[in-house]
Design a protein around this motif. Structure first.
Motif, PDB file in Angstrom:
ATOM      1  N   PHE A   1      -9.431  39.257  68.260  1.00  0.00           N
ATOM      2  CA  PHE A   1      -9.406  38.962  67.203  1.00  0.00           C
ATOM      3  C   PHE A   1      -8.471  38.909  65.731  1.00  0.00           C
ATOM      4  N   LEU A   2      -8.998  40.646  65.779  1.00  0.00           N
ATOM      5  CA  LEU A   2      -7.455  42.051  65.637  1.00  0.00           C
ATOM      6  C   LEU A   2      -6.153  41.695  66.222  1.00  0.00           C
ATOM      7  N   ALA A   3      -5.888  42.018  66.883  1.00  0.00           N
ATOM      8  CA  ALA A   3      -5.082  42.194  68.423  1.00  0.00           C
ATOM      9  C   ALA A   3      -4.317  40.681  67.773  1.00  0.00           C
ATOM     10  N   GLY A   4      -4.880  39.285  67.886  1.00  0.00           N
ATOM     11  CA  GLY A   4      -4.423  38.581  67.989  1.00  0.00           C
ATOM     12  C   GLY A   4      -3.486  38.202  66.821  1.00  0.00           C
ATOM     13  N   ALA A   5      -4.438  38.597  65.717  1.00  0.00           N
ATOM     14  CA  ALA A   5      -4.136  38.210  64.456  1.00  0.00           C
ATOM     15  C   ALA A   5      -3.314  39.077  64.095  1.00  0.00           C
ATOM     16  N   LYS A   6      -2.888  40.095  64.402  1.00  0.00           N
ATOM     17  CA  LYS A   6      -1.462  41.316  64.525  1.00  0.00           C
ATOM     18  C   LYS A   6      -0.239  40.628  65.228  1.00  0.00           C
ATOM     19  N   ILE A   7      -0.932  40.173  66.297  1.00  0.00           N
ATOM     20  CA  ILE A   7       0.373  39.066  67.116  1.00  0.00           C
ATOM     21  C   ILE A   7       1.661  38.017  66.218  1.00  0.00           C
ATOM     22  N   PHE A   8       0.448  37.239  66.170  1.00  0.00           N
ATOM     23  CA  PHE A   8       0.439  35.963  65.055  1.00  0.00           C
ATOM     24  C   PHE A   8       1.648  36.188  64.129  1.00  0.00           C
ATOM     25  N   ASP A   9       1.315  37.284  63.757  1.00  0.00           N
ATOM     26  CA  ASP A   9       1.604  37.827  62.332  1.00  0.00           C
ATOM     27  C   ASP A   9       2.894  38.576  62.424  1.00  0.00           C
ATOM     28  N   CYS A  10       2.967  39.835  63.385  1.00  0.00           N
ATOM     29  CA  CYS A  10       4.558  40.212  63.837  1.00  0.00           C
ATOM     30  C   CYS A  10       5.667  38.645  64.783  1.00  0.00           C
ATOM     31  N   LEU A  11       4.989  37.293  65.264  1.00  0.00           N
ATOM     32  CA  LEU A  11       5.526  37.035  65.574  1.00  0.00           C
ATOM     33  C   LEU A  11       6.158  36.010  64.514  1.00  0.00           C
TER      34      LEU A  11
ATOM     35  N   ILE B   1       7.590  39.038  73.312  1.00  0.00           N
ATOM     36  CA  ILE B   1       7.214  37.336  73.120  1.00  0.00           C
ATOM     37  C   ILE B   1       8.175  36.500  72.306  1.00  0.00           C
ATOM     38  N   LYS B   2       8.225  35.656  72.875  1.00  0.00           N
ATOM     39  CA  LYS B   2       9.461  35.019  71.779  1.00  0.00           C
ATOM     40  C   LYS B   2       8.682  33.500  70.503  1.00  0.00           C
ATOM     41  N   THR B   3       7.431  33.259  71.235  1.00  0.00           N
ATOM     42  CA  THR B   3       7.422  31.627  71.541  1.00  0.00           C
ATOM     43  C   THR B   3       5.194  31.880  70.879  1.00  0.00           C
ATOM     44  N   ARG B   4       4.707  30.743  70.543  1.00  0.00           N
ATOM     45  CA  ARG B   4       3.556  30.786  69.859  1.00  0.00           C
ATOM     46  C   ARG B   4       2.475  30.557  70.837  1.00  0.00           C
ATOM     47  N   PHE B   5       3.536  30.011  72.160  1.00  0.00           N
ATOM     48  CA  PHE B   5       2.154  29.753  73.154  1.00  0.00           C
ATOM     49  C   PHE B   5       2.331  30.902  74.194  1.00  0.00           C
ATOM     50  N   GLU B   6       3.420  31.562  74.210  1.00  0.00           N
ATOM     51  CA  GLU B   6       3.348  32.666  75.211  1.00  0.00           C
ATOM     52  C   GLU B   6       2.327  33.286  74.372  1.00  0.00           C
TER      53      GLU B   6
ATOM     54  N   CYS C   1      -0.447  32.758  72.693  1.00  0.00           N
ATOM     55  CA  CYS C   1      -2.041  32.295  72.787  1.00  0.00           C
ATOM     56  C   CYS C   1      -2.050  32.596  74.366  1.00  0.00           C
ATOM     57  N   LEU C   2      -1.047  32.519  75.440  1.00  0.00           N
ATOM     58  CA  LEU C   2      -2.115  32.984  76.884  1.00  0.00           C
ATOM     59  C   LEU C   2      -1.812  34.722  76.647  1.00  0.00           C
ATOM     60  N   ILE C   3      -1.192  34.951  75.926  1.00  0.00           N
ATOM     61  CA  ILE C   3      -1.269  37.071  75.765  1.00  0.00           C
ATOM     62  C   ILE C   3      -3.105  36.948  75.066  1.00  0.00           C
ATOM     63  N   ILE C   4      -3.243  36.746  74.381  1.00  0.00           N
ATOM     64  CA  ILE C   4      -4.580  36.550  73.835  1.00  0.00           C
ATOM     65  C   ILE C   4      -5.836  35.539  74.528  1.00  0.00           C
TER      66      ILE C   4
END
Length: 78
Positions: free
Chosen positions: A56-66, A11-16, A18-21
């Motif tokens: 919600f938990l997974a999405g927050a973790k994805i955004f934090d890691c990104l 996952i390289k961008t916030r758009f990607e 968001c699509l995964i979430i």
């Protein structure tokens, strides 16, 4: 060869992200609806909330890691 294949799953961008979430949320809602039909009443509703709450938990973790990876790249490039 493997490097190019591996880059497809990063996952390289916030758009990607968001699509995964979004895809995770669709699956969680579908699973939650199955819970509601299988377990009528409060039990099904609680399982629905648990399924969607995990997104919600997974999405927050994805955004934090990104964000962390982007900050690491920025500090290494300076």
């Amino acid at each position: 060869m493997f490097r190019k294949l591996r880059r497809l799953f990063v996952i390289k961008t916030r758009f990607e992200a968001c699509l995964i979430i979004y895809a995770l949320a669709l699956g969680a809602c579908e699973r939650g609806m199955a819970y509601v039909h299988q377990f009528p009443g409060y039990g099904g509703k609680l399982l629905f909330l648990a399924a969607t709450g995990s997104v919600f938990l997974a999405g927050a973790k994805i955004f934090d890691c990104l964000r962390m990876e982007q900050e690491r790249k920025a500090s290494a490039g300076e």
